[in-house]
Design a protein around this motif. Structure first.
Motif, PDB file in Angstrom:
ATOM      1  N   MET A 126     -11.387  -6.150   0.427  1.00 42.24           N
ATOM      2  CA  MET A 126     -10.065  -5.690   0.835  1.00 42.24           C
ATOM      3  C   MET A 126      -9.633  -4.559  -0.093  1.00 42.24           C
ATOM      4  SD  MET A 126      -9.365  -7.515   3.472  1.00 42.24           S
ATOM      5  CE  MET A 126      -7.616  -7.153   3.716  1.00 42.24           C
ATOM      6  N   LYS A 127      -9.150  -3.487   0.489  1.00 39.28           N
ATOM      7  CA  LYS A 127      -8.657  -2.342  -0.282  1.00 39.28           C
ATOM      8  C   LYS A 127      -7.333  -1.896   0.317  1.00 39.28           C
ATOM      9  CE  LYS A 127      -9.844   2.348  -1.774  1.00 39.28           C
ATOM     10  NZ  LYS A 127      -8.623   2.984  -1.235  1.00 39.28           N
ATOM     11  N   LEU A 176     -14.354   9.247  -2.179  1.00 39.20           N
ATOM     12  CA  LEU A 176     -14.267   8.341  -1.031  1.00 39.20           C
ATOM     13  C   LEU A 176     -13.291   7.209  -1.294  1.00 39.20           C
ATOM     14  CD1 LEU A 176     -18.055   7.996  -0.051  1.00 39.20           C
ATOM     15  CD2 LEU A 176     -16.394   9.729   0.702  1.00 39.20           C
ATOM     16  N   TYR A 177     -13.292   6.705  -2.526  1.00 31.91           N
ATOM     17  CA  TYR A 177     -12.455   5.544  -2.848  1.00 31.91           C
ATOM     18  C   TYR A 177     -10.970   5.890  -2.858  1.00 31.91           C
ATOM     19  CZ  TYR A 177     -11.986   0.784  -4.628  1.00 31.91           C
ATOM     20  OH  TYR A 177     -11.703  -0.554  -4.755  1.00 31.91           O
ATOM     21  N   SER A 178     -10.659   7.185  -2.917  1.00 36.04           N
ATOM     22  CA  SER A 178      -9.256   7.595  -2.896  1.00 36.04           C
ATOM     23  C   SER A 178      -8.678   7.602  -1.475  1.00 36.04           C
ATOM     24  CB  SER A 178      -9.101   9.009  -3.488  1.00 36.04           C
ATOM     25  OG  SER A 178      -9.674   9.989  -2.640  1.00 36.04           O
ATOM     26  N   LEU A 179      -9.488   7.221  -0.484  1.00 35.62           N
ATOM     27  CA  LEU A 179      -9.058   7.235   0.908  1.00 35.62           C
ATOM     28  C   LEU A 179      -7.814   6.366   1.139  1.00 35.62           C
ATOM     29  CD1 LEU A 179      -9.550   7.870   3.976  1.00 35.62           C
ATOM     30  CD2 LEU A 179     -10.915   5.756   4.021  1.00 35.62           C
ATOM     31  N   LYS A 180      -6.851   6.945   1.817  1.00 39.60           N
ATOM     32  CA  LYS A 180      -5.680   6.197   2.271  1.00 39.60           C
ATOM     33  C   LYS A 180      -5.351   6.607   3.705  1.00 39.60           C
ATOM     34  CE  LYS A 180      -3.534   5.574  -2.283  1.00 39.60           C
ATOM     35  NZ  LYS A 180      -3.885   4.141  -2.336  1.00 39.60           N
ATOM     36  N   ILE A 181      -5.053   5.618   4.524  1.00 37.13           N
ATOM     37  CA  ILE A 181      -4.643   5.893   5.906  1.00 37.13           C
ATOM     38  C   ILE A 181      -3.142   6.123   5.914  1.00 37.13           C
ATOM     39  CG2 ILE A 181      -4.619   5.043   8.268  1.00 37.13           C
ATOM     40  CD1 ILE A 181      -7.434   5.399   7.152  1.00 37.13           C
ATOM     41  N   LEU A 182      -2.706   7.247   6.488  1.00 34.53           N
ATOM     42  CA  LEU A 182      -1.276   7.550   6.542  1.00 34.53           C
ATOM     43  C   LEU A 182      -0.593   6.659   7.567  1.00 34.53           C
ATOM     44  CD1 LEU A 182      -1.255  11.449   6.283  1.00 34.53           C
ATOM     45  CD2 LEU A 182      -1.265   9.742   4.458  1.00 34.53           C
ATOM     46  N   GLU A 183       0.501   6.099   7.171  1.00 32.57           N
ATOM     47  CA  GLU A 183       1.255   5.202   8.069  1.00 32.57           C
ATOM     48  C   GLU A 183       2.266   5.990   8.886  1.00 32.57           C
ATOM     49  OE1 GLU A 183       0.327   2.250   8.479  1.00 32.57           O
ATOM     50  OE2 GLU A 183      -1.044   2.111   6.761  1.00 32.57           O
TER      51      GLU A 183
END
Length: 331
Positions: free
Chosen positions: A258-259, A324-331
């Motif tokens: 989980m991230k 890659l680990y800095s990935l965030k999905i914009l809400e």
């Protein structure tokens, strides 16, 4: 009365200076992927030292050539000077009859910044071996996270490529810390290719998304099949009818975690050139993260690859992993 006010003013200035001086921490020294092991000489030559060396220098996961997890430098405790205390990664071993109980202590930015010091204390070699073996996964993960977080922070601040970051946010609803030096090579509605080319190496970031239907799409074999279908279309090789494909002679590693509150998969493997062309020997490591964007009902995959010929690739992989680990999905 004036003297009282003057005294209070001077005291406040001195207090402020003292507080500011406490915040001034020198920059750490040492190369990425390097750990300074502070340990008595006689224990370094015996079983405790052997276990430490075997743990820290085991093979880095899924590389085409053998490379150690970390480069280590040994220093006896009596030589642990103020200068050496500024090293970015330190493993401090204290084996002494004065130690009441074995313990592992973790400290950040104690003598320099950024810095991680892990201290392992035990009364004798037997207790040290027991606690080190018990805690070695925690020790390794702490160094791994520290190295990755340092890169993520740098890529998100002074080294950030603001132009590419804004394009990804606007066009794909994702946030990714891409450092300066990378170029946006392809930017279509469902596929992005970002790369950095140097004289000695190539680092690339591939991004794609597709409709999420059910959880089976996160099965390992389905993720690999999707990767190969994407690279076959979008990542051509050096000859006609050649393209990037996942190497199947060495099975990729697959984990789930989980991230940021989202289910995420990680695949580490090797890639090669496939297709009809023969005699093309190119390849290297890749790392792949996939997660679900429930707001838009899609799966988002970020995939980083490295090509460097005979050049060592461990730190290149760590750099790509941090992106890659800095990935965030914009809400």
């Amino acid at each position: 009365m004036k003297n009282i006010f003057l005294a209070l003013f001077i005291i406040s200035i001195l207090a402020a200076c003292e507080q500011n001086s406490e915040r001034i921490i020198p920059s750490s020294t040492g190369a990425p992927g390097q750990i300074l092991v502070v340990m008595p000489n006689h224990f370094w030559q015996q079983e405790p030292g052997k276990i430490v060396k075997e743990t820290l220098t085991q093979d880095y996961e899924v590389l085409p050539q053998s490379e150690p997890l970390y480069d280590i430098t040994h220093l006896p405790n009596e030589a642990y000077s103020k200068i050496m205390q500024r090293t970015r990664n330190i493993l401090y071993i204290d084996i002494s009859s004065k130690v009441k109980k074995p313990e592992v202590l973790i400290a950040y930015d104690k003598h320099s910044k950024p810095q991680l010091i892990i201290s392992v204390r035990a009364k004798d070699d037997k207790d040290f071996i027991e606690i080190f073996n018990k805690q070695k996964e925690k020790i390794l993960s702490s160094y791994k996270n520290a190295e990755r977080n340092r890169l993520i922070k740098a890529y998100g601040n002074t080294l950030l490529n603001k132009t590419i970051k804004k394009q990804l946010e606007k066009g794909h609803n994702i946030s990714l810390n891409i450092p300066k030096g990378y170029n946006l090579d392809v930017d279509s509605s469902d596929f992005v290719w970002i790369s950095q080319e140097t004289q000695y190496s190539s680092q690339g970031i591939l991004i794609w998304d597709y409709l999420y239907t059910d959880t089976s799409e996160f099965h390992f074999e389905n993720l690999i099949a999707k990767r190969d279908s994407i690279t076959k279309i979008h990542v051509p090789g050096p000859a006609d009818s050649s393209y990037m494909v996942t190497e199947d002679l060495i099975s990729p590693q697959f984990i789930e975690f989980m991230k940021d509150g989202k289910y995420t998969t990680e695949i580490r493997g090797l890639w090669k050139i496939g297709g009809e062309a023969e005699g093309i020997f190119m390849g290297g490591p890749f790392i792949n993260y996939s997660t679900v964007d429930r707001k838009r009902n899609r799966i988002v995959t970020v995939d980083g690859y490295i090509y460097g010929g005979k050049k060592k690739k461990r730190e290149l992989v760590r750099q790509v992993e941090a992106i890659l680990y800095s990935l965030k999905i914009l809400e």
